[in-house]
Design an enzyme around this catalytic site. Structure first.
Site, mmCIF file in Angstrom:
data_model
loop_
_atom_site.group_PDB
_atom_site.id
_atom_site.type_symbol
_atom_site.label_atom_id
_atom_site.label_comp_id
_atom_site.label_asym_id
_atom_site.label_seq_id
_atom_site.Cartn_x
_atom_site.Cartn_y
_atom_site.Cartn_z
ATOM 1 C CG ASP A 61 -1.500 -1.237 1.641
ATOM 2 O OD1 ASP A 61 -1.414 -2.189 0.862
ATOM 3 O OD2 ASP A 61 -2.057 -1.311 2.751
ATOM 4 C CD1 TRP A 85 2.401 -7.401 3.419
ATOM 5 C CD2 TRP A 85 2.204 -9.055 4.912
ATOM 6 N NE1 TRP A 85 1.904 -6.863 4.575
ATOM 7 C CE2 TRP A 85 1.765 -7.851 5.512
ATOM 8 C CE3 TRP A 85 2.181 -10.220 5.676
ATOM 9 C CZ2 TRP A 85 1.303 -7.793 6.821
ATOM 10 C CZ3 TRP A 85 1.715 -10.164 6.979
ATOM 11 C CH2 TRP A 85 1.284 -8.962 7.540
ATOM 12 C CD GLU A 239 -7.215 -5.163 4.007
ATOM 13 O OE1 GLU A 239 -6.492 -5.740 4.833
ATOM 14 O OE2 GLU A 239 -7.075 -5.315 2.788
HETATM 15 N N1 DQQ Z 1 -2.082 -3.757 3.998
HETATM 16 C C1 DQQ Z 1 -1.603 -3.299 5.277
HETATM 17 C C2 DQQ Z 1 -2.813 -3.178 6.123
HETATM 18 C C3 DQQ Z 1 -3.895 -2.979 5.137
HETATM 19 C C4 DQQ Z 1 -3.507 -3.901 4.032
HETATM 20 C C5 DQQ Z 1 -0.592 -4.279 5.794
HETATM 21 C C6 DQQ Z 1 -4.153 -3.568 2.711
HETATM 22 O O1 DQQ Z 1 -2.690 -2.097 7.040
HETATM 23 O O2 DQQ Z 1 -5.155 -3.281 5.680
HETATM 24 O O3 DQQ Z 1 0.547 -4.321 4.993
HETATM 25 O O4 DQQ Z 1 -3.412 -4.041 1.634
#
Ligand code: DQQ
Length: 583
Positions: A61, A85, A239
């Site tokens: 993000d 991730w 989100e």
């Molecule tokens: N990515 C983040 C979160 C969010 C999600 C974690 C959305 O805070 O909800 O890396 O891609």
């Protein structure tokens, strides 16, 4: 002559598609999270030339975009140790034009109890006197999601290189019935008429998606409101919410706290269920401190989307230097985690888009920021060639055997604009009323399926024999009381590789093709085709990995595979230079 007309035999058979579904993800793979690959050791045909991406590893993000003392700041979710991730920090880059970037040290990384297990998404707010503040989600030792606050260490540093976490952290915690694993991604705050700041946090209770509302007088002490700003049934986790005003009578952007009679509001939520960024347009009721979508603005995943392809966890900010609202978003991969580890990286960001409310008031319009045009080389214009000078259009014949190749460009790294002009729509196919899902319709009626008015459009990242091609095209149907335009991005033949997600994407495009024509702009960048239909009324990003159509072996064509003639009245293309991204 920069264009040739290519006669193609057996075009239809070459259009035939195939597909294997592999969904790229954003899950934790603890055994892979720190597995690095030497990216320079391997050949990298899928790295992009002018999209934002770090040198290596995982990116997701965009976080806290803002402009401060004339410098644009982009933070983003990043894994410093691997291509999947995990280990999430806020990486930081700055720019003077949102195109060329310089990286700095990580701005926020786990260091305190309330973020020791990760620094997740959040936003920046410019406080009184121009001081920026960041609110972000931290993961605490119990793996609870809490909200933290950080300020720049030195306000005279326009690059805002160091950030200090507030001693009051966490400033919001999941108490009183909030689910501790569904409480994240604070928005940019806005100020109400009572002088208090407001912010929303994404959440859910069972299948009810919610934007929890908090208020604060001093930005540090936050009190939860009795009701959410908005919620919607059966939408799952929200989100990265985003809430901002848009002007009803102009394309200029507005600061996040602006409200009034000539303003509407937009609430965007990123639906964790299907990774779609959906939005509604509505009114912000200041008395009730609630957002109410307009009648007809659909409040779930079948409503409006910023982009009908790969585009997620986006965020906007108000660019006070140019009075515009800019949208940034994350594009994930269509290959597997193992492929990403081999490549040594995963994820890029879309080209920043200027967004505003359409004059119908029913949807947003998006267009690549003008600064991207500084990367354009010399234009190649079909209508200024010797053969075509003075002509108003080129007929793309109905027999599906004629396609135009756009020559004298670097087809793997190009910006192209076309306009189709349709003097009559009488022969349009009837739209069966049950054909209401554009994605399904595009999958069933891909580029190889002949219609009458369409498919016509572009074949990007194509091989000379068209074994590989990403087709972006239109079809026009006769609906009950109006013509219906379908825009598709067909990835089924995007690569001879089998192990990829080749989902076809589609959207209905709210334009009047008879009077406006149909425009298409595609930003093609090695493994990305980012397309804008109807002057930005529908956008589709395709993430593709051709095996043969790479670098100089990539070609670009304009095609018509319908039984009716189509007139092409504009065809301009610009080879694109590389953006400077300093790591
Ligand atoms: N990515 C983040 C979160 C969010 C999600 C974690 C959305 O805070 O909800 O890396 O891609």
């Amino acid at each position: 002559m920069p264009f040739t007309v290519v006669w193609f035999v057996g075009l239809c058979s070459l259009f035939l598609g195939y597909g294997v579904h592999v969904e790229a993800s954003h899950r934790g793979f603890s055994h892979l999270q720190s597995q690095e690959q030497n990216t320079t050791a391997t050949y990298q045909p899928y790295r992009t030339g002018y999209h934002f991406q770090p040198a290596k590893n995982w990116i997701n993000d965009p976080n806290g975009p803002m402009i401060y003392k004339g410098i644009y700041h982009l933070f983003y979710q990043y894994n410093p140790y691997g291509a999947v991730w995990g280990n999430i920090v806020w990486a930081h880059a700055t720019s003077t034009d949102l195109v060329n970037w310089v990286h700095h040290e990580f701005a926020i990384k786990p260091s305190i109890e309330s973020d020791i297990n990760g620094c997740w998404s959040g936003s920046a707010t410019i406080l009184h006197g121009g001081k920026p503040a960041i609110l972000y989600t931290g993961i605490d030792p119990q793996n609870r999601q809490v909200q933290n606050l950080a300020f720049p260490k030195n306000l005279s540093d326009q690059f805002l290189r160091e950030w200090i976490k507030s001693p009051q952290n966490p400033v919001m915690t999941p108490i009183d019935g909030i689910n501790a694993s569904s409480f994240r991604d604070p928005t940019t705050a806005w100020k109400g008429p009572d002088g208090r700041w407001r912010v929303i946090i994404g959440s859910k209770i069972d299948r009810l998606g919610k934007a929890i509302l908090y208020r604060s007088k001093n930005f540090t002490h936050w009190v939860r409101a009795h009701h959410p700003l908005h919620s919607s049934n059966n939408t799952g986790m929200w989100e990265c919410p985003d809430f901002f005003p848009v002007s009803v009578n102009s394309t200029v952007g507005l600061d996040t706290s602006v409200n009034g009679p000539s303003v509407k509001h937009v609430l965007k939520v990123s639906l964790d269920d299907n990774k779609h960024d959906c939005y509604t347009i509505g009114a912000y009721d200041l008395k009730k401190d609630k957002y109410v979508p307009d009648n007809g603005s659909i409040d779930n995943s079948s409503g409006l989307r910023y982009d009908y392809g790969k585009f997620y966890a986006s965020k906007t900010f108000f660019d006070s230097s140019k009075n515009r609202r800019i949208l940034l978003g994350w594009i994930n991969e269509s290959d597997s985690e193992q492929d990403d580890i081999k490549k040594g990286w995963s994820g890029i960001h879309a080209i920043p888009r200027n967004i505003w409310l359409d004059k119908t008031g029913k949807q947003l319009v998006q267009w690549p920021i003008e600064e991207i045009e500084t990367l354009r080389g010399k234009p190649v214009d079909w209508f200024s060639t010797e053969k075509k000078a003075g002509s108003e259009f080129e007929v793309l014949a109905a027999d599906a055997s004629q396609i135009l190749e756009v020559l004298d460009i670097t087809a793997a790294q190009v910006d192209v604009e076309v306009l189709f002009d349709l003097p009559t729509l009488e022969k349009a196919e009837n739209l069966d009323p049950s054909w209401n899902d554009p994605l399904l319709l595009c999958s069933e009626k891909g580029a190889s399926v002949r219609g009458s008015l369409g498919p016509f459009g572009l074949l990007a990242l194509a091989t000379e024999g068209l074994e590989e091609q990403t087709a972006i095209f239109f079809r026009i149907f006769k609906g009950q009381d109006r013509y219906v335009v379908l825009m598709c991005s067909d990835q089924s033949r995007s690569s001879l590789r089998q192990d990829l997600d080749k989902t076809t994407y589609g959207a209905f495009l709210d334009v009047d093709p008879l009077h406006e024509g149909l425009s298409l702009r595609s930003l093609i960048d090695h493994s990305i085709v980012e397309s804008f239909g109807g002057n930005g009324k529908a956008c589709i990003i395709a993430r593709v990995y051709p095996k043969l159509a790479i670098n100089d072996n990539a070609h670009l064509y304009v095609f018509n595979n319908g039984t009716e003639n189509v007139r092409l009245s504009k065809l301009k293309a610009w080879s694109m230079k590389k953006a400077h991204i300093i790591y």
